[in-house]
Scaffold this motif. Sequence first.
Motif, short mmCIF file in Angstrom:
data_model
loop_
_atom_site.label_atom_id
_atom_site.label_comp_id
_atom_site.label_asym_id
_atom_site.label_seq_id
_atom_site.Cartn_x
_atom_site.Cartn_y
_atom_site.Cartn_z
N GLY A 1 -2.92 -3.98 -2.49
CA GLY A 1 -3.70 -2.74 -2.55
C GLY A 1 -4.91 -2.79 -1.62
N THR A 2 -5.13 -1.68 -0.92
CA THR A 2 -6.27 -1.57 0.00
C THR A 2 -7.35 -0.72 -0.67
OG1 THR A 2 -5.29 0.44 0.90
CG2 THR A 2 -4.76 -1.64 2.03
N PRO A 3 -8.59 -0.77 -0.14
CA PRO A 3 -9.63 0.09 -0.71
C PRO A 3 -9.21 1.56 -0.73
CG PRO A 3 -10.61 -1.55 0.74
CD PRO A 3 -9.12 -1.70 0.87
N GLU A 4 -8.46 2.02 0.30
CA GLU A 4 -8.02 3.43 0.34
C GLU A 4 -7.07 3.74 -0.82
OE1 GLU A 4 -7.68 1.28 3.11
OE2 GLU A 4 -9.68 1.94 3.71
N VAL A 5 -6.10 2.84 -1.03
CA VAL A 5 -5.13 3.09 -2.10
C VAL A 5 -5.82 3.04 -3.46
CG1 VAL A 5 -3.10 2.12 -3.28
CG2 VAL A 5 -3.13 2.30 -0.80
N PRO B 1 0.82 -1.21 0.00
CA PRO B 1 0.00 0.00 0.00
C PRO B 1 0.86 1.27 0.00
CG PRO B 1 -0.85 -1.58 1.60
CD PRO B 1 0.45 -2.15 1.08
N GLU B 2 1.95 1.29 0.78
CA GLU B 2 2.77 2.51 0.84
C GLU B 2 3.56 2.73 -0.46
OE1 GLU B 2 2.76 5.04 2.59
OE2 GLU B 2 4.72 5.99 2.28
N GLY B 3 4.07 1.67 -1.05
CA GLY B 3 4.77 1.81 -2.34
C GLY B 3 3.81 2.33 -3.40
N MET B 4 2.59 1.79 -3.39
CA MET B 4 1.57 2.23 -4.37
C MET B 4 1.20 3.70 -4.12
SD MET B 4 -0.80 -1.22 -4.26
CE MET B 4 -2.05 -0.73 -5.44
N ARG B 5 1.01 4.04 -2.84
CA ARG B 5 0.60 5.41 -2.51
C ARG B 5 1.66 6.42 -2.96
NH1 ARG B 5 1.17 9.43 1.09
NH2 ARG B 5 2.91 8.38 2.12
N ALA C 1 -13.54 -0.02 -6.56
CA ALA C 1 -13.18 1.40 -6.47
C ALA C 1 -13.25 2.09 -7.83
CB ALA C 1 -11.77 1.53 -5.89
N GLY C 2 -13.45 1.30 -8.89
CA GLY C 2 -13.56 1.88 -10.23
C GLY C 2 -12.22 2.21 -10.86
N VAL C 3 -11.15 1.57 -10.40
CA VAL C 3 -9.81 1.80 -10.97
C VAL C 3 -9.79 1.32 -12.43
CG1 VAL C 3 -7.38 1.11 -10.81
CG2 VAL C 3 -8.69 1.57 -8.73
N THR C 4 -9.15 2.08 -13.29
CA THR C 4 -8.95 1.66 -14.68
C THR C 4 -8.05 0.45 -14.72
OG1 THR C 4 -9.16 3.93 -15.43
CG2 THR C 4 -8.07 2.40 -16.94
N ILE C 5 -8.50 -0.60 -15.41
CA ILE C 5 -7.70 -1.83 -15.50
C ILE C 5 -7.06 -1.90 -16.89
CG2 ILE C 5 -7.74 -4.36 -15.38
CD1 ILE C 5 -8.45 -3.04 -12.70
N LEU C 6 -5.74 -2.05 -16.88
CA LEU C 6 -4.98 -2.25 -18.11
C LEU C 6 -4.59 -3.72 -18.18
CD1 LEU C 6 -3.14 -1.44 -20.54
CD2 LEU C 6 -1.40 -0.79 -18.86
N ASN C 7 -4.92 -4.37 -19.28
CA ASN C 7 -4.53 -5.77 -19.43
C ASN C 7 -3.01 -5.89 -19.42
OD1 ASN C 7 -4.61 -8.62 -20.28
ND2 ASN C 7 -3.83 -7.81 -22.22
N GLY C 8 -2.49 -6.63 -18.48
CA GLY C 8 -1.04 -6.85 -18.41
C GLY C 8 -0.77 -8.08 -17.58
N SER C 9 0.00 -9.02 -18.13
CA SER C 9 0.07 -10.36 -17.54
C SER C 9 1.41 -10.71 -16.90
CB SER C 9 -0.21 -11.39 -18.64
OG SER C 9 0.85 -11.36 -19.60
N ASP C 10 2.47 -9.94 -17.23
CA ASP C 10 3.84 -10.32 -16.81
C ASP C 10 4.31 -11.56 -17.59
OD1 ASP C 10 6.10 -9.61 -15.44
OD2 ASP C 10 5.32 -10.07 -13.45
N VAL C 11 3.81 -11.70 -18.81
CA VAL C 11 4.20 -12.86 -19.64
C VAL C 11 5.72 -12.86 -19.81
CG1 VAL C 11 3.85 -11.60 -21.83
CG2 VAL C 11 3.68 -14.11 -21.78
N GLY C 12 6.27 -14.05 -19.79
CA GLY C 12 7.72 -14.23 -19.68
C GLY C 12 7.93 -15.07 -18.43
#
Length: 433
Positions: free
Chosen positions: A280-284, A260-264, A335-346
Motif C-alpha cells: 500500500g502507498t500513501p495514495e492508496v 497498489p492497483e489491486g487495492m485501488r 493516513a488515518g485508515v481504520t485498522i481491523l485486528n486480523g492476523s491470518d492465524v492458521g
Amino acid sequence: MRGRLLLSWLCLLPAAICAQGTRPAPREGAGAVTILHPARVFDGESMHEGWAVRVRGDRIEAAGPSAGVTIPGATVLELAGTTLMPGLIEGHSHVLLHPYNETSWNDQVLHESLGVRVARATNHLRATLMAGFTTIRDLGTEGAAYADAELKQAVDQGIIPGPRMLTTTRAIVATGSYGPKGFALQWQVPQGAEEADGASLVRVVRDQIGHGADWIKVYADYRWGARGEAAPTFSIDELTTIVETARSSGRPVVAHASTPEGMRRAVMAGIETIEHGDGGTPEVFRLMKERGVALCPTLAAGDATAQYAGWKKGEGAEPGGITRKRSSFQAALAAGVTILNGSDVGVFTHGDNARELELMVNYGIPAPDALRSATSVAARVLHLDGRVGAVKEGLLADLVAIDGDPIREIGALRRVSFVMKGGTVVRAYEGRR
Ligand SMILES: [Zn+2]
C-alpha cells in the motif's frame, strides 16, 4: 413451530443481525445474575478503574462504577488484579489451516482429508475461544469446501466450543491465478478457492451465499505476475459485479490485496475491508480513508513466514519484507485508515492470535487503538456493533479477564484468566497467572 417461524422471520433481517446465529443453546439459569469485579474495565473505547459489570442471562445488564452495579442476591465473582474486556475479535482467521512449518499449504489443500481438517479445526476453535477471542471472521476454507459454515452450525448448536463465526466458505479467485501450482500442466489440480470470471461471478457469489457465506471473499491480486510477483486479477467491473451481487443479499465483500492497483480496484468497487495491504502507498491509503475501507494488516502472518524461511528474530539483518511491511503499516496509520485486528492465524498457531496485537504495538500503533481494533472498531467494521465488541448495557456478555493491564503491557493479552461467551462461563477464573 412458532419458534421456527419466529427464527425464519428474524433471518429476513440484514445478515449482520443473523450472522452470529440467533439460536443460542439452551442453558440452565438463563436469568441468573452475576457481578464481575475486576480491577478495571476496558469497555471497548477506554479504560475505567473501579468498574464492575452485571450480567443477566446472556446479556450485560449494567457496567459502571462498582457501587451502581451491585445488587443484592447476585453471585459475585472477584477478578482481582484483572482487566475485564469485551471478548476479542479476530478479523482474519483460517480455522481449517494449521501452521505452514508443520505442513505446507499445498499439502494441506491436496493431501489432508476433509475429516482430518475438520477434526483439527475443532481443536483450533477451542484454542481460539480459550485465548479470549469470542468472535472470528474466517476468510476461506482453502480447499475444505463449506466446512467453515458447518463448523459454525456445530458451535451455534453447542456441539463444540468455539467463538462466534462469520464465514466466507470457499472464497473467489480469477481462473489461473491461484494454487496449488507446480504440477504437470495437463492435470486439472483442485484449487484452494473457487475460480470464477466475468458473468459467472454472479452465480458463484450466490452459490457461496447459499452454502453459508456471511461475507464474500475475493482475491483482488495474487502472485501470478509475469515474473511470479503479485499482480491484479479481476477488473474493476468484475469486482463491482461481486460487490453488487453480494450487497443485494445484505452481505459485504472482503478482498485479499497487496498491490497498489489491486487495492485501488477493490476500494473503487465498494469492498469493505482489505487484507494484507503490504504494498500500500500513501495514495492508496488516502483513498481507503476517504472511502471508509478498513485494513486488516496480518502482521503476524508475515512475521511467521519470515521465521519459517529461516529468520531468527533479533539476529542478523531484518528481512526486507518485514521492513517494508512495517513502513506500509505506518503509512496506513498516518493516513488515518481504520485498522481491523486480523492476523491470518492458521499460518501460525491457533490461540496465538494476540501476536497480531503485540506486533501492531511494536510497529507503532498506540495500545488503546490496538485494543479498539480488536473490540469496538472490529465490531463496527464487521457489522456486529450493538451485539458484541463493547462492555455496555444490552450487549451480549462476551467478556474476557486479562491478568494485568494491556494498555501498559500489550503482552498481558496472553494472560487470559477468565472467558465468558453469551453469559456462559467457558473458561473458569483461574486466579492470578
Ligand atoms: Zn488469509
